[in-house]
Design an enzyme around this catalytic site. Structure first.
Site: not given
Length: 249
Positions: A96, A98, A123
């Site tokens: 995860h 940002h 891709y």
């Protein structure tokens, strides 16, 4: 898993995390990574820790129930990691971030929650598949887990509105590579969204699916996004992958 294997995995987490941080893909103390272990437990990055400055010995070690066994207090984003592991049986790692372009993508009004990015490159589909967009929840809100569970495991890559991407993979390397590909594709979309770009056609997507087992979660959404590879608005066509001028009358 032997102690030596776990130690090697700890080192891998810190190595990949540092690489992501140093390339500006998750600033400050943002972002988190987890890896599911053979006993059902996890290794996960600690809360309020920079991915660029992790100590392998201080990674959070959780049991299968999510209780802390050793290391620092884990990230508050445990619910979203847990939701992906629960619904994606093949998942062994979750990343995860940002990252700037992926977050920017979530702010745009035209984004389809069932297919947040069109098929711009092979891709993107090969590594990330289709990407879902879920509504905004405050960081650490357990409700985000319900939103991800609602996707029923059909997506390995998910965008959290106004927040960032969360991506599952069959290995740590696969999850990292898919997250990077998602960020680069978001960047391409932002660079080209106002110039009528040429997306992959449905036939080209079908060829990728057949060749590389790309995951298509919502075929109807994909059909709406695909554009013909020979589009007259670009002033030239493609034949066998080689540009050619339009035929004269």
């Amino acid at each position: 898993m032997s102690t030596a294997d776990e130690n090697a995995l700890r080192d891998d987490i810190c190595r990949f995390a540092r690489s992501l941080f140093e390339r500006g893909l998750t600033p400050g103390s943002s972002g988190n990574i987890s890896v599911r272990l053979e006993d059902g437990g996890w290794l996960v990055t600690p809360t309020n820790a920079s991915l660029g400055h992790l100590d392998p010995a201080r990674l959070s070690r959780l049991d299968a129930a999510g209780s802390l066994l050793s290391g620092d207090k884990p990230t508050k984003e445990i619910p979203l990691h847990a939701a992906l592991y629960e619904t994606r049986g093949s998942a062994r790692a979750v990343v995860h971030l940002h990252s700037t372009h992926a977050v920017a993508l979530t702010l745009l009004p035209e984004i389809d929650p069932r297919s947040a990015l069109p098929p711009l490159t092979p891709y993107y589909l090969m590594r990330a598949g289709q990407t879902a967009l879920v509504p905004y929840y405050r960081p650490g809100d357990p409700a985000v887990a319900d939103a991800i569970k609602g996707l029923a495991g059909r997506y390995s890559s998910v965008l959290l509105s106004n927040h960032g991407p969360v991506v599952a993979g069959e290995s740590l390397e696969a999850a990292v590579f898919a997250t990077e590909e998602l960020e680069e594709t978001a960047k391409l979309y932002l660079l080209t969204r106002n110039v009528n770009p040429r997306y992959l056609s449905r036939a080209q997507v079908d060829d990728l699916v057949a060749s590389f087992k790309c995951e298509i979660a919502d075929a109807d959404a994909l059909d709406r996004q695909c554009r013909a590879p020979d589009c007259p608005t670009h002033g030239f066509g493609f034949l066998g992958g080689i540009a050619r001028e339009p035929a004269e009358d």
